[in-house]
Design an enzyme around this catalytic site. Sequence first.
Site, mmCIF file in Angstrom:
data_model
loop_
_atom_site.group_PDB
_atom_site.id
_atom_site.type_symbol
_atom_site.label_atom_id
_atom_site.label_comp_id
_atom_site.label_asym_id
_atom_site.label_seq_id
_atom_site.Cartn_x
_atom_site.Cartn_y
_atom_site.Cartn_z
ATOM 1 N N GLU A 1 -4.233 -5.622 1.904
ATOM 2 C CA GLU A 1 -3.400 -5.048 0.835
ATOM 3 C C GLU A 1 -3.910 -5.472 -0.549
ATOM 4 O O GLU A 1 -3.780 -4.728 -1.512
ATOM 5 C CB GLU A 1 -1.929 -5.462 1.011
ATOM 6 C CG GLU A 1 -1.301 -5.068 2.346
ATOM 7 C CD GLU A 1 -0.738 -3.630 2.384
ATOM 8 O OE1 GLU A 1 -1.054 -2.827 1.491
ATOM 9 O OE2 GLU A 1 0.010 -3.341 3.342
ATOM 10 N N GLU B 1 9.162 6.678 -5.900
ATOM 11 C CA GLU B 1 8.031 7.389 -5.297
ATOM 12 C C GLU B 1 8.131 8.902 -5.441
ATOM 13 O O GLU B 1 8.082 9.660 -4.471
ATOM 14 C CB GLU B 1 7.863 6.988 -3.818
ATOM 15 C CG GLU B 1 6.480 7.370 -3.285
ATOM 16 C CD GLU B 1 6.158 6.754 -1.942
ATOM 17 O OE1 GLU B 1 6.359 5.549 -1.764
ATOM 18 O OE2 GLU B 1 5.675 7.500 -1.084
ATOM 19 N N ARG C 1 3.653 6.295 -7.246
ATOM 20 C CA ARG C 1 3.859 5.202 -6.290
ATOM 21 C C ARG C 1 3.247 5.524 -4.931
ATOM 22 O O ARG C 1 2.900 4.618 -4.165
ATOM 23 C CB ARG C 1 5.359 4.888 -6.155
ATOM 24 C CG ARG C 1 5.601 3.674 -5.265
ATOM 25 C CD ARG C 1 7.016 3.123 -5.331
ATOM 26 N NE ARG C 1 7.123 2.004 -4.406
ATOM 27 C CZ ARG C 1 8.098 1.123 -4.381
ATOM 28 N NH1 ARG C 1 9.080 1.210 -5.249
ATOM 29 N NH2 ARG C 1 8.112 0.141 -3.512
ATOM 30 N N ASN D 1 0.288 3.961 -0.796
ATOM 31 C CA ASN D 1 0.190 4.259 0.641
ATOM 32 C C ASN D 1 -1.254 4.470 1.093
ATOM 33 O O ASN D 1 -1.474 4.900 2.228
ATOM 34 C CB ASN D 1 1.004 5.513 0.981
ATOM 35 C CG ASN D 1 2.475 5.312 0.686
ATOM 36 O OD1 ASN D 1 2.973 4.189 0.758
ATOM 37 N ND2 ASN D 1 3.181 6.375 0.319
ATOM 38 N N HIS E 1 -2.231 3.899 4.592
ATOM 39 C CA HIS E 1 -1.010 3.665 5.376
ATOM 40 C C HIS E 1 -0.650 4.819 6.302
ATOM 41 O O HIS E 1 0.037 4.603 7.295
ATOM 42 C CB HIS E 1 0.165 3.362 4.437
ATOM 43 C CG HIS E 1 0.122 1.969 3.878
ATOM 44 N ND1 HIS E 1 -0.940 1.494 3.136
ATOM 45 C CD2 HIS E 1 0.993 0.934 3.971
ATOM 46 C CE1 HIS E 1 -0.701 0.236 2.783
ATOM 47 N NE2 HIS E 1 0.452 -0.128 3.282
ATOM 48 N N HIS F 1 0.032 3.494 9.742
ATOM 49 C CA HIS F 1 1.357 3.559 10.378
ATOM 50 C C HIS F 1 1.280 4.280 11.719
ATOM 51 O O HIS F 1 1.958 3.897 12.677
ATOM 52 C CB HIS F 1 2.348 4.275 9.460
ATOM 53 C CG HIS F 1 2.830 3.422 8.319
ATOM 54 N ND1 HIS F 1 3.537 3.916 7.261
ATOM 55 C CD2 HIS F 1 2.716 2.090 8.093
ATOM 56 C CE1 HIS F 1 3.842 2.943 6.420
ATOM 57 N NE2 HIS F 1 3.343 1.824 6.901
ATOM 58 N N HIS G 1 0.287 -5.048 10.750
ATOM 59 C CA HIS G 1 0.336 -4.027 9.704
ATOM 60 C C HIS G 1 -0.938 -3.999 8.837
ATOM 61 O O HIS G 1 -1.550 -2.945 8.646
ATOM 62 C CB HIS G 1 1.578 -4.256 8.844
ATOM 63 C CG HIS G 1 1.695 -3.309 7.700
ATOM 64 N ND1 HIS G 1 2.064 -1.995 7.851
ATOM 65 C CD2 HIS G 1 1.460 -3.480 6.372
ATOM 66 C CE1 HIS G 1 2.055 -1.408 6.674
ATOM 67 N NE2 HIS G 1 1.695 -2.276 5.760
#
Length: 375
Positions: free
Chosen positions: A192, A243, A247, A251, A254, A258, A273
């Site tokens: 991250e 978002e 924003r 992601n 992601h 995810h 994660h």
Amino acid sequence: MTATPSPARTIRVDLGERAYDILIGPGLIASAAGEIAARLKGRRMAVVTDEHVAPLYLEPFMAGLAAAGIEAVSTILPAGEKTKSFEHLIPVCEAIIRARIERNDAVIALGGGVIGDLTGFAAGIVRRGSRFIQVPTSLLAQVDSSVGGKTGINSPQGKNLIGVFHQPDLVLADTDVLDTLSPREFRAGYAEVAKYGLIDRPDFFAWLEDNWQAVFAGGEARIEAIAVSCQAKADVVAADERENGRRALLNLGHTFGHALEAATAYESARLVHGEGVSIGMVLAHQFSARMNLASPDVAALVESHLRTVGLPTRLGDIPGGLPPAEVLMDAIAQDKKVKGGKLTFILTRGLGQSFVADDVPASAVLGFLEEKLSA
Ligand code: NAD
């Protein structure tokens, strides 16, 4: 009497009346109670942590609160992603209610992103919203999940599908506690950190390429990396809290990540994660190259750095088999709305040049995944 260490850095998340500080530095667990008492009038707190963090930090943390005249109760949950569930939300809500947390009191998350997301959600819904303090103890939580007010739990259909926006009143990131984090979890959080460079700070990514070993070792470089990451997140959150636009850049990696977490049933032994984000960021850069948006050299550079620090970067790095591409696509469709066969993805035009693409053909993603799964 020992001197109270002052935080090395303070970053303000500028949200008007709901603005709050992120304090970053060594020794903050020891001085946490003072920082809390200086900012909140309430003298009752409900602390939530997990079974790994509790034996390391709960006792000194609770002792500090007691010394500051704060009456606190604690709840200890199992560690791991599966804890982000209704099953564990219920006892946390009940503990907060039993502790008679009122308007000026607070709920405190002492732990990684799992504890922060779940506890923040509980704080957001009990009494229609209680004050909330984040004391993030993992690198991932310090640079990402503790800031910005996204809280929630998972459902079997996908990550974070149940939750609310609920901003904390204060974030206390003690950089010393990262010394007890496992190397694997530290690396996962580092994914991250690297993400902020890849979104729109190519100079930061270059700095990380040169300084990642110092960041892993601790000290000033680690504090700097956390502070730059928190500032990047604070800027984005202040500009677009809910978002509606910018924003979404956070992601990056992601959507794929995810889907991989759902496909591995949130089994931390297989994938955590940040590892999903690492693989997802490489896939996002490779897919951008496939769509002729960026040079394949950029994807190669990104993969090279993430591999150098020891992160997984390929689907084949995940132990155990993965489901077919169609199943991953179902998870992607849950994560991101599909409109007329088009998906929204964070793609890139170059290093640190990410953008929100809202017209990505689902068929192109499916074909790309089929190829990657058979590679
Ligand atoms: P985690 O909370 O599971 O923590 C990782 C592991 O490290 C756990 O086993 C935990 O017990 C342990 N741990 C934490 N601090 C420790 C310490 N100081 N010493 C020893 N062990 C310690 O996972 P995480 O990586 O912190 O967070 C991942 C979660 O964050 C995911 O659920 C993800 O969806 C969420 N997330 C949320 C946001 C957001 O904006 N809300 C952003 C990014 C990620």
